[in-house]
Design an enzyme around this catalytic site. Structure first.
Site, PDB file in Angstrom:
ATOM      1  N   LYS B  76       5.430   1.275  -3.437  1.00 24.29           N
ATOM      2  CA  LYS B  76       4.832   2.703  -2.707  1.00 24.29           C
ATOM      3  C   LYS B  76       5.388   2.496  -1.243  1.00 24.29           C
ATOM      4  CE  LYS B  76       0.350   4.653  -2.071  1.00 24.29           C
ATOM      5  NZ  LYS B  76      -1.154   4.644  -2.169  1.00 24.29           N
ATOM      6  N   SER B 151      -3.419   8.308  -4.141  1.00 17.94           N
ATOM      7  CA  SER B 151      -2.413   8.789  -3.182  1.00 17.94           C
ATOM      8  C   SER B 151      -1.197   8.066  -3.876  1.00 17.94           C
ATOM      9  CB  SER B 151      -2.553   8.145  -2.108  1.00 17.94           C
ATOM     10  OG  SER B 151      -2.713   6.640  -1.952  1.00 17.94           O
ATOM     11  N   SER B 175      -6.788   5.275  -5.454  1.00 16.86           N
ATOM     12  CA  SER B 175      -5.243   5.838  -5.411  1.00 16.86           C
ATOM     13  C   SER B 175      -4.247   4.968  -6.114  1.00 16.86           C
ATOM     14  CB  SER B 175      -4.873   5.390  -3.907  1.00 16.86           C
ATOM     15  OG  SER B 175      -5.207   6.470  -2.929  1.00 16.86           O
TER      16      SER B 175
END
Lengths: 484, 483
Positions: B76, B151, B175
């Protein structure tokens, strides 16, 4: 109207840890800008603080030294504000739960009286970097070497009533932190600096007047001047019908005046909250006791010992014990010379005079304690007189060398050969017939004073090297022989 | 090959079926060909990946390979990677090349993993749809009109579209779990403190936790074996031993006590999702588990508490992005205030600004007690609810999300509706507990997730429970159409 000043102080003492409070970067002073700022100090994205426990030990030492409550659980908070030399946009400090709680410090005033000043709290926090406004025209340079240096902020109660008391308090705190070895105390490098909160009120009035805060004063003399000036300014203002505005002020040493930096209305809302990146610091009695065992001798105890052990006067003991470097220096000399009074006189006299003249700290004295001790030994064993010793000391200061080397190379050895002394005495008596006649004809109890003249002549003739004790004896003997 | 799990790929590398370079080249080519549809990567690190793969092949040839040597993964874009842009999907950091590695990245590098690239996400991890990314929304491989969740939407979409066998994610309020559920993959949010946060760009420090996003529970265990551990650079990381997370995978579930909080099955919840969840629970009963209803009475309060605490911490954490030392700086600032206002005004997107404003307000003088302190009190209540229930059951289960993936743009004008999507996930972050989401069905062609919640540091238990379910079912093996 008679006015009374009310003074409270916030002292920032840089803790003498090797690395920063939340990173491994060095805290050494004076490096090239931004060479001692690591990823954490630069507040790079993703970096986190890791607490340097050495700072905790130092803070606890201070707390124990001022007989304060030690926070069993202290918590770091974030103080949020934007400034270019504050890389994270917040300063990590302790607002709600400081490591050191209520304590006290006793100060001694010049008239010998002592006064107890309350310590409200002392907390750990990180220093900011420095903004360099002059180096780059039209721009501001940022040096983050200092960012993250550990500070102990020591907050007093508003217990002081004059600049003299305030300075005595600051000196005492300075003496404590340097004696504890937790701060180098170097005021010109900013390791020890002071914010002064000052207000005035009619004498007898209970409630406080409006205060101002003068920030970052970094010398004892400036603290005194800034406070005296601020008290006068406030009194004049009120007496002229004005009122004091709560504000932060700056002391301008060149103009010797304070001027307003920002008023309360412009003050920030710092949005304090507990720092979620750091765990609360939890310590127990064992931890505190272990630190208590490591406490060095503190100034008050040292003063008492100096009186007891060296038979020093109250005043001498106070002056010599306040600064632990001076105290250590004194003790080396006192032990070398085996004469504490002589050592005290020299440290507080000749040595302090030259140090002050040249604005040198005793730790950087060109004359070491060993050198000065060696010199005093030569006074004690009558190799030189006290007067010659001052000459030797001046040479030592400017050129270096041991007392013996200087005495030898400059030919300053005291004349103790009684034959040589008698010869000079005889010459002086022969060359000063009128004075000899006066002496002979004088009342016996006046003669003692008159002998001083002949002493002077003999010392002059011997270029100061004749042993004064011997000269006195020989002179008295020879002159009194003339009387009979 | 792209449907293989990490465990299967590791076996293939070991037996010489393919080299790490071949594997890496295949994935890089697939990303290049396919990701235009999903926008799941912000940066693809071809050179770095091939260099790492070649090094891994040497280790394998020399017989010095570990479990992870040569396995490709994606990070990420919230994890700092040395020499690579680390943007947090923000214009603010579009120009930021990290000079250091996050601890998690370091650990994967040391384990011999290959970094394919950096995945898309909501800006600074603030969002549940991946729509707040400066690099444009990421799309759900099951239906590209839909969001992948957020997210960690890029990581979830990339694993789901088989552009990477696994990816790292971070979870502040759901997330990892919510996008895992919406993209039909397995996601684990470990106990707070289990994985170091150092180098994982902070959103809300007391809630953020990195974790794995994978095809299977077994792969999640392999990932967590690498990621977990104490880090002296993160004071909030847990100083306790790291077990082998694969060790308990095969334990039978006889006597497992499952708690179903009634609050997770009421209110605004899609009926099909509720039914799918119940069906999954039935499966566990078949595996020997017992089920009872429990109550987490303060669940509804988790949203208001979370939306005070997270923005409060964020408002302070994001202060460092000031245009002074790195990142976006506005053109020709006239003075310091202008520099701050325009750099931050132009560098942050609307959702980030909204949260900074909310957080700064909650912390401001006069409001602190009413908001921040009150939220902290609620946080304790929520934790106490969980502690009480977890003294009676081994795991808590429920749906990961109340709805399946929604359409891109559908909720972007209504922040509160968006926030409500995290109702089942937020409370774990407030309590610091570990949670997983595993695929358990589909609704109108979109996957749904089952959330499994365990006690502090009970990741082994969660992985065991999830693995046993995946041995008995094949929801985790379903792929989006055409993949």
């Amino acid at each position: 109207m008679e006015w009374e000043a009310v003074i409270g102080l916030e002292i920032h003492a840089q803790l003498a840890t090797k690395s920063k409070i939340f990173s491994g970067a060095s805290t050494a002073f004076g490096a090239e800008p931004n060479t001692q700022a690591c990823a954490v100090d630069l507040a790079l994205p993703g970096t986190l603080p890791a607490f340097n426990e050495e700072a905790l030990r130092m803070a606890v030492k201070f707390g124990l030294a001022v007989d304060a409550e030690i926070g069993r659980k202290s918590v770091f908070d974030r103080k949020n504000y934007f400034y270019p030399d504050l890389p994270k946009g917040y300063q990590t400090s302790q607002l709600f739960h400081p490591i050191v709680g209520i304590g006290h410090i006793d100060i001694t005033l010049e008239d010998g009286t002592t006064k107890r000043i309350g310590v409200t709290r002392a907390h750990l926090e990180e220093d900011a970097g420095k903004s360099l406004h002059d180096e780059f025209p039209g721009m501001t340079g940022i040096d983050l070497n200092r960012a993250g240096t550990p500070l102990l902020e020591i907050v007093s109660e508003p217990d002081m009533r004059s600049a003299e008391e305030a300075v005595a308090y600051v000196r005492k705190v300075h003496s404590l932190v340097t004696s504890l070895g937790i701060c180098d105390g170097n005021m010109s490098e900013g390791s020890f600096r002071c914010d002064c909160n000052v207000s005035v009120r009619p004498k007898g009035q209970e409630e406080y007047g409006t205060r101002t805060e003068t920030k970052n004063i970094n010398s004892f003399r400036f603290i005194e001047k800034a406070i005296v000036g601020e008290i006068e300014r406030q009194i004049d203002l009120i007496e002229d019908g004005g009122r004091v505005i709560q504000a932060t002020r700056l002391y301008d040493a060149d103009k010797n005046e304070t001027r307003s930096m920002r008023s309360k209305e412009e003050a920030n809302d710092y949005r304090y909250f507990p720092c979620p990146d750091l765990l609360p610091i939890v310590i127990d009695d064992d931890y505190i006791d272990a630190i208590r065992q490591t406490l060095p001798e503190l100034p008050d105890a040292r003063k008492a010992r100096f009186i007891e052990e060296y038979k020093l006067s109250e005043y001498d003991a106070m002056v010599l014990s306040a600064d632990h470097n001076m105290a250590a220096y004194f003790e080396v000399i006192a032990k070398t010379a085996k004469d504490a009074k002589l050592a005290a006189n020299w440290v507080m006299g000749e040595l302090s005079k030259l140090l002050n003249q040249h604005d040198i700290d005793i730790t950087n004295s060109p004359v070491s304690a060993e050198q000065l001790g060696g010199l005093l030994m030569r006074i004690k064993d009558d190799t030189i007189s006290g007067k010659i010793a001052k000459q030797v000391f001046e040479v030592m200061w400017s050129e270096g060398g041991s007392a013996d080397e200087i005495i030898e190379s400059k030919g300053l050895k005291q004349v103790t050969d009684s034959g040589a002394i008698e010869q000079i005495v005889d010459e002086v008596i022969a060359n000063n017939t009128p004075q000899v006649e006066q002496y002979v004809n004088a009342e016996p109890d006046k003669r003692g004073k008159m002998i001083g003249f002949f002493m002077g002549q003999v010392m002059k003739a011997s270029q100061g090297k004749a042993n004064p004790g011997q000269v006195q004896g020989v002179l008295k003997q020879k002159l009194d022989a003339l009387v009979n | 090959m792209f449907d293989k799990t990490l465990a299967e790929l590791a076996a293939g590398l070991k037996t010489g079926q393919f080299s790490s370079v071949e594997l890496t080249q295949a994935y890089l080519a697939r990303i290049k060909a396919e990701d235009t549809k999903y926008n799941s990567f912000i940066s693809v690190t071809d050179d770095l990946a091939l260099e790492q793969a070649a090094a891994a092949d040497s280790l394998i040839a020399a017989g010095d390979a570990g479990t992870f040597t040569g396995l490709p993964i994606a990070h990420k874009d919230i994890f700092c990677t040395q020499g690579v842009r680390t943007s947090c999907a923000s214009k603010m950091l579009d120009n930021f090349i990290s000079p250091y590695n996050a601890t998690v990245v370091d650990k994967f590098n040391q384990a011999g993993a290959v970094t394919l690239g950096k995945t898309n996400m909501d800006e600074f991890a603030m969002g549940s749809s991946n729509e707040s990314s400066f690099y444009g929304p990421c799309k759900n491989p099951w239906n590209t009109d839909c969001v992948p969740g957020g997210s960690s939407g890029g990581s979830a979409a990339a694993v789901s579209a088989q552009l990477t066998p696994a990816a790292t994610g971070s979870d502040t309020g759901g997330s990892i779990r919510q996008p895992a559920a919406l993209c039909g993959i397995t996601g684990l949010k470990p106990t707070y403190g289990r994985v170091s946060r150092y180098g994982m760009i902070a959103f809300a420090s007391s809630l953020d936790q990195g974790g794995p996003m994978t095809k299977t529970a077994e792969d999640a265990a392999l990932m967590l074996n690498v990621m977990a551990g104490f880090d002296k650079r993160d004071s909030t990381s847990a100083d306790r031993d790291v077990p082998d997370y694969t060790a308990d995978l095969t334990k039978p579930l006889d006597g497992l006590r499952i708690g179903l909080p009634k609050e997770f099955f009421s209110g605004d919840i899609n009926a099909d999702i509720a039914a799918q969840t119940q069906a999954a629970i039935k499966e566990f009963e078949k595996l020997g588990a017992t089920v009872k209803e429990v109550s987490l009475p303060n669940t509804a309060l988790s949203i208001p508490a979370y939306y005070i605490i997270a923005p409060a911490e964020a408002s302070s954490n994001l202060s460092r992005f000031d245009g002074v030392r790195y990142g976006y700086r506005c053109e020709d600032p006239v003075d310091l205030e202008d520099l701050y206002k325009r750099s931050r005004g132009e560098g942050f997107g609307p959702e980030v600004k909204r949260r900074i404003l909310v957080g700064a307000y909650a912390l401001s003088e006069g409001f602190y007690d009413a908001y921040y302190n009150k939220a902290q009190q609620i946080r304790r209540l929520i934790r106490d609810d969980f502690t009480k229930v977890l003294s009676e059951v081994d795991v808590i289960m429920g749906p990961t999300t109340p709805h399946p993936a929604f359409k891109i743009g559908e909720k972007s004008s209504d922040p509160v509706a968006m926030y409500m999507e995290d109702i089942f996930t937020l409370s774990l972050n407030l309590a610091g507990l570990p949670g997983m989401s595993i695929p358990c069905g589909t609704v109108d062609g979109l996957p749904t997730g089952l959330q499994i919640i365990g006690d502090y540091f009970a990741e082994q238990k969660l992985l065991n429970v999830a693995h046993q379910f995946q041995l008995a079912t094949d929801w985790h093996k379903q792929s989006p159409q055409g993949i």
